[in-house]
Design a protein around this motif. Sequence first.
Motif, mmCIF file in Angstrom:
data_model
loop_
_atom_site.group_PDB
_atom_site.id
_atom_site.type_symbol
_atom_site.label_atom_id
_atom_site.label_comp_id
_atom_site.label_asym_id
_atom_site.label_seq_id
_atom_site.Cartn_x
_atom_site.Cartn_y
_atom_site.Cartn_z
ATOM 1 N N VAL A 47 -5.370 -2.273 -0.772
ATOM 2 C CA VAL A 47 -5.196 -1.598 -2.063
ATOM 3 C C VAL A 47 -6.051 -0.341 -2.139
ATOM 4 N N ALA A 48 -7.065 -0.241 -1.270
ATOM 5 C CA ALA A 48 -7.907 0.952 -1.277
ATOM 6 C C ALA A 48 -7.172 2.178 -0.749
ATOM 7 N N ILE A 49 -6.118 1.989 0.049
ATOM 8 C CA ILE A 49 -5.422 3.132 0.648
ATOM 9 C C ILE A 49 -4.840 4.064 -0.414
ATOM 10 N N PRO A 50 -4.029 3.576 -1.373
ATOM 11 C CA PRO A 50 -3.508 4.495 -2.388
ATOM 12 C C PRO A 50 -4.604 5.104 -3.254
ATOM 13 N N ALA A 51 -5.694 4.374 -3.492
ATOM 14 C CA ALA A 51 -6.792 4.929 -4.276
ATOM 15 C C ALA A 51 -7.482 6.064 -3.530
ATOM 16 N N ALA B 288 0.830 -1.207 0.000
ATOM 17 C CA ALA B 288 0.000 0.000 0.000
ATOM 18 C C ALA B 288 0.861 1.252 0.000
ATOM 19 N N LEU B 289 1.975 1.228 0.753
ATOM 20 C CA LEU B 289 2.871 2.387 0.794
ATOM 21 C C LEU B 289 3.532 2.603 -0.566
ATOM 22 N N ALA B 290 4.056 1.528 -1.156
ATOM 23 C CA ALA B 290 4.714 1.657 -2.461
ATOM 24 C C ALA B 290 3.722 2.112 -3.526
ATOM 25 N N ALA B 291 2.506 1.551 -3.509
ATOM 26 C CA ALA B 291 1.499 1.924 -4.488
ATOM 27 C C ALA B 291 1.012 3.358 -4.281
ATOM 28 N N LEU C 204 0.285 8.865 -6.201
ATOM 29 C CA LEU C 204 0.426 10.307 -5.972
ATOM 30 C C LEU C 204 1.552 10.928 -6.785
ATOM 31 N N GLY C 205 2.456 10.112 -7.306
ATOM 32 C CA GLY C 205 3.629 10.630 -7.999
ATOM 33 C C GLY C 205 3.400 10.947 -9.455
ATOM 34 N N GLN C 206 2.268 10.483 -10.027
ATOM 35 C CA GLN C 206 1.953 10.765 -11.420
ATOM 36 C C GLN C 206 0.502 11.203 -11.520
ATOM 37 N N SER C 207 0.156 11.720 -12.682
ATOM 38 C CA SER C 207 -1.217 12.148 -12.924
ATOM 39 C C SER C 207 -1.975 11.014 -13.600
#
Length: 428
Positions: free
Chosen positions: A117-121, A93-96, A101-104
């Motif tokens: 997996v919901a965390i990065p989303a 989740a941290l890596a994702a 957040l690093g790209q558009s």
Amino acid sequence: MALRILYLHQHFSTPDGATATRAYNHAAALAAAGHAVTLACGRYAGAATGLDGPFRRGARRGPVAGFEVVEFDLPYGNAQSLARRSMVFLRYALAASRLSLGQSWDLVIASSTPPTVAIPALLARRLRGTPFLFEIRDPWPELPAALSRPGPGGGASTGSGGVPGAILGAIGRLADAACRRAAIVVALTEGMARTALARGTDPDRLRVLPQGADLALFGPDARPWRPAEAREGEMIAVYAGAHGRANGLGVLLDAAALLRATGIRILLVGDGAEKPALVARAAAEDLPVSFLDPMPKRRLAGLLAGADVGLLCLAPVPEFAEWTAPNKLAECLAAGLPVVTNVPGRAQRLLAEGGCGLTVPPGDGAGLAAALLAMADDPARRRVMARAARALAERHFDSRQIAARLVATVEAAAGHAPLSAIRAALAP
């Protein structure tokens, strides 16, 4: 207009692996529709990501089937302890999140399990305004809560490890947020869809897209083969999947103990924490059971083509009736195999509707043995059921059609079509 899509699925595999390929099929379909897809995954036991280069700074990447795969150096297997698995989930989740957040991106797809997996989303939606699609492949925390429920002997009902209540509560809050804030929620069964509604999903944002099978791969063109252990004239019944306590495979050995000298052989394909004990018991009792290691989908398709009956087996947990969508069922049907199962509910209804299988009560080894004997004693009935199985797969479980519906769902979620048009566009 092409969409820039980030697809988050920690357990991704191509058909060269021995595990589910739903994310592969969907990412490939999105890419074929002209969208730019980046799929982020970890290292899942039994999977084949299509990448073989070295990991640099904890990841490797490359093109696969028209989309980009980013594989994080995060090994995961079902035999790991709960603490170890939880740590891998959080590290993914941290890596994702860095990637989200690093790209558009125009859209993030978050496919659970694991629910983390919901965390990065959610972060991408909150900090960048990126819409996301949340896919429920297993309902969390509902399913682990059911698996952790005390059984008759006082322990966890399937030996799942007993997920602590505090963790289940945190997962529940995460699931609530994902179900309420996703642009679209996709569930694999109607039962899973009901859990999403209970967690606040708007019915207009909810779709059911079932598990599917590659009808070309698992079909009449597959080259049949049988293992060396299979004697000439034996009826082969195949179970292909995980060998964990939730699968309840001991009941298949109970059935096998009643099938000695009947010309029926049970073949168990796969791996898991319970496999050593199953192998030891089968040897000690001289049961008509053989074991094979996990195998790529193409190899499995040939094995199913050479078999006579498919097996779908789960432990006697009531929630399994509506909250599971085993890909092994879709693959057996696509291969034209009549199915014997001990799973009530959805699977039982499908087999009854299609006239292509028999269902026995959960935990009933004698019932499984009787059903297999009935199959062995009536080859003509098996042939009728085999044709019906393939027909049912063609009606409901064609992975290409399901992937096309997923593409339409994604495009609607990203604003390429009004959400009010989803039902017409995605009608099965």
